[in-house]
Write a protein that holds these residues in place. Sequence first.
Motif, PDB file in Angstrom:
ATOM      1  N   GLU A  73       0.856  -1.191   0.000  1.00  0.00           N
ATOM      2  CA  GLU A  73       0.000   0.000   0.000  1.00  0.00           C
ATOM      3  C   GLU A  73       0.893   1.242   0.000  1.00  0.00           C
ATOM      4  O   GLU A  73       1.063   1.909   1.018  1.00  0.00           O
ATOM      5  CB  GLU A  73      -0.929  -0.031   1.215  1.00  0.00           C
ATOM      6  CG  GLU A  73      -1.832  -1.277   1.216  1.00  0.00           C
ATOM      7  CD  GLU A  73      -2.657  -1.437   2.481  1.00  0.00           C
ATOM      8  OE1 GLU A  73      -2.614  -0.523   3.329  1.00  0.00           O
ATOM      9  OE2 GLU A  73      -3.335  -2.470   2.621  1.00  0.00           O
ATOM     10  N   HIS A 172      -3.491   3.855   4.679  1.00  0.00           N
ATOM     11  CA  HIS A 172      -3.599   2.542   4.041  1.00  0.00           C
ATOM     12  C   HIS A 172      -4.232   2.684   2.662  1.00  0.00           C
ATOM     13  O   HIS A 172      -4.660   3.770   2.264  1.00  0.00           O
ATOM     14  CB  HIS A 172      -4.411   1.592   4.917  1.00  0.00           C
ATOM     15  CG  HIS A 172      -3.671   1.136   6.132  1.00  0.00           C
ATOM     16  ND1 HIS A 172      -3.210  -0.150   6.298  1.00  0.00           N
ATOM     17  CD2 HIS A 172      -3.296   1.813   7.255  1.00  0.00           C
ATOM     18  CE1 HIS A 172      -2.592  -0.260   7.468  1.00  0.00           C
ATOM     19  NE2 HIS A 172      -2.632   0.929   8.069  1.00  0.00           N
ATOM     20  N   ALA A 173      -4.301   1.581   1.938  1.00  0.00           N
ATOM     21  CA  ALA A 173      -4.887   1.586   0.602  1.00  0.00           C
ATOM     22  C   ALA A 173      -5.437   0.203   0.303  1.00  0.00           C
ATOM     23  O   ALA A 173      -5.010  -0.792   0.889  1.00  0.00           O
ATOM     24  CB  ALA A 173      -3.842   1.969  -0.447  1.00  0.00           C
ATOM     25  N   THR A 174      -6.397   0.162  -0.599  1.00  0.00           N
ATOM     26  CA  THR A 174      -6.921  -1.107  -1.081  1.00  0.00           C
ATOM     27  C   THR A 174      -6.673  -1.176  -2.577  1.00  0.00           C
ATOM     28  O   THR A 174      -6.652  -0.143  -3.261  1.00  0.00           O
ATOM     29  CB  THR A 174      -8.423  -1.246  -0.777  1.00  0.00           C
ATOM     30  OG1 THR A 174      -8.867  -2.552  -1.148  1.00  0.00           O
ATOM     31  CG2 THR A 174      -9.254  -0.205  -1.519  1.00  0.00           C
ATOM     32  N   SER A 179     -13.156   4.017  -0.736  1.00  0.00           N
ATOM     33  CA  SER A 179     -12.461   4.627   0.388  1.00  0.00           C
ATOM     34  C   SER A 179     -13.305   4.509   1.646  1.00  0.00           C
ATOM     35  O   SER A 179     -14.535   4.600   1.592  1.00  0.00           O
ATOM     36  CB  SER A 179     -12.184   6.104   0.093  1.00  0.00           C
ATOM     37  OG  SER A 179     -11.515   6.730   1.172  1.00  0.00           O
ATOM     38  N   GLU A 260      -8.265   4.585   4.338  1.00  0.00           N
ATOM     39  CA  GLU A 260      -8.121   3.708   3.182  1.00  0.00           C
ATOM     40  C   GLU A 260      -8.540   4.444   1.914  1.00  0.00           C
ATOM     41  O   GLU A 260      -9.547   5.152   1.899  1.00  0.00           O
ATOM     42  CB  GLU A 260      -9.004   2.465   3.341  1.00  0.00           C
ATOM     43  CG  GLU A 260      -8.726   1.629   4.581  1.00  0.00           C
ATOM     44  CD  GLU A 260      -7.711   0.533   4.335  1.00  0.00           C
ATOM     45  OE1 GLU A 260      -7.166   0.465   3.213  1.00  0.00           O
ATOM     46  OE2 GLU A 260      -7.473  -0.264   5.262  1.00  0.00           O
ATOM     47  N   GLN A 409      -5.425   9.928  -5.279  1.00  0.00           N
ATOM     48  CA  GLN A 409      -5.368   9.165  -4.026  1.00  0.00           C
ATOM     49  C   GLN A 409      -4.748  10.012  -2.919  1.00  0.00           C
ATOM     50  O   GLN A 409      -5.252  10.071  -1.785  1.00  0.00           O
ATOM     51  CB  GLN A 409      -4.534   7.893  -4.227  1.00  0.00           C
ATOM     52  CG  GLN A 409      -5.046   6.919  -5.274  1.00  0.00           C
ATOM     53  CD  GLN A 409      -4.071   5.780  -5.504  1.00  0.00           C
ATOM     54  OE1 GLN A 409      -3.489   5.242  -4.566  1.00  0.00           O
ATOM     55  NE2 GLN A 409      -3.875   5.405  -6.758  1.00  0.00           N
ATOM     56  N   GLN A 413      -6.542  11.372   0.629  1.00  0.00           N
ATOM     57  CA  GLN A 413      -5.974  11.036   1.939  1.00  0.00           C
ATOM     58  C   GLN A 413      -5.587  12.296   2.696  1.00  0.00           C
ATOM     59  O   GLN A 413      -5.848  12.413   3.898  1.00  0.00           O
ATOM     60  CB  GLN A 413      -4.758  10.125   1.782  1.00  0.00           C
ATOM     61  CG  GLN A 413      -5.098   8.653   1.661  1.00  0.00           C
ATOM     62  CD  GLN A 413      -3.901   7.757   1.926  1.00  0.00           C
ATOM     63  OE1 GLN A 413      -2.752   8.122   1.674  1.00  0.00           O
ATOM     64  NE2 GLN A 413      -4.162   6.561   2.423  1.00  0.00           N
TER      65      GLN A 413
END
Length: 440
Positions: A73, A172-174, A179, A260, A409, A413
């Motif tokens: 991530e 974090h990230a997916t 989100s 996320e 992104q 965030q």
Amino acid sequence: MTLLRDMRYPTPRELGLAARALADEHPGEVRLRQAGASRAGQPLHVLSVAATGGAPLGADRNVLVVAGAHANEPVGGATVLSLARRLLDDPAPRAGCGWHFLLCADPDGANLHRTPRPYSLLDYHRSFFRPPGPEQPEWAPSLLPPDRLPPETLALTALIDELRPVLQVSLHATDLGGSWVQLTRDIPGLAEPFAKSAAELRIPVENGASDAAGWPSPGPGIFVIPQPGSEAAGAFHPEDTRLSTWYHAHRYAGTTAIVEVPMWASDLVDDPAPHPDPRGALRMLAERLTTDAALVAAVRGSARLREDPPPHPDPAAAPLLRAVDWTLALIPQVAAEWTAGAPAEATAAYIASIDAFGRRLSLRAAAMLLRVLRAEEHPAAPGLDRLVTGWCEDFAARFGARWVPVATQVEHQSRTVLAAYDRLVAARRPDGTAVSSRSS
């Protein structure tokens, strides 16, 4: 607002160089220091932006933002650099508050997951790595005794002890989805700016995040982590979450937010409509997960990987195989939970999130195993390669995946971090006013 469309994910080394340049450019306001070292001896750098004086809140507040806790991530590193620059341009959130950024909590893992600018889900998985739970800096205390904690965890907890942050944010990230934000305590009013940012940036809000099933939700995409042992805790966090570094800030009355953001977006995870047959869907998804995992396990068992190191061993093989085995061992627990605990009512978004979660578990195990087989030029590699390729294509097609530019992104965030601080401060002020800061 102007977004740089060609922004990429920085490596740990690039993060360090960019942070050093920022500190040299602003010597009176920015400091870069080393807060520890990884298992492989890589530095754990902390970038700090100093508080401005004269604020009624006092000058003893700190915010800690953690990037790179999960190797796969990488967006958090770009976000912390962007946030630091934003705070220099707009010092309002720094009034009486110091901001501190752990540039990468797991540089060893980040160097094993090499996708600075992936062009597809398949490209992303070609160099995929995510360490087992006990080797993840934030989650290790929930799985290991104190005398076996990795140095990255010890450095992070020592940093929390030093800063006593009023707010800790973990970035974090997916890979594919929407989100959402997890909170160790509710931050009143966060849902509104979070949803506004997501809408402006065309990022779907994950209304039914699979690992937050049944959790208290004060607004779309905002989930408050339940107490361990409660019915809402579910199977995704069977350990005592209070032992994780997320809760370490509670010793100092702090709150942690886990933010996320997706690399590829899917509108399926933002569908609030009731699903016509959630129990049937979960049974089907559990069966598919079990079947897919069995395919990977069969390759893992039949490949007869070298027990002894080859003449020129691939240093990535051991951590990759540990991660493969840990993921394969986790899958039966997840499938059993889906079968036994299926809700009578659920949204389409929740079932879609479960679908995505199951696909990524098997895919990740297969992708990491494929890296080992390729390095050894094993005859099983071509067959597993076809499986990984097909799963990536099916995943993207099923969810209508669309790439979210790295700059987008980062922007979402960054906005969410600043909004979390604004709302947290507003909740603590007697008059309920928030800190003023630009969000676009």
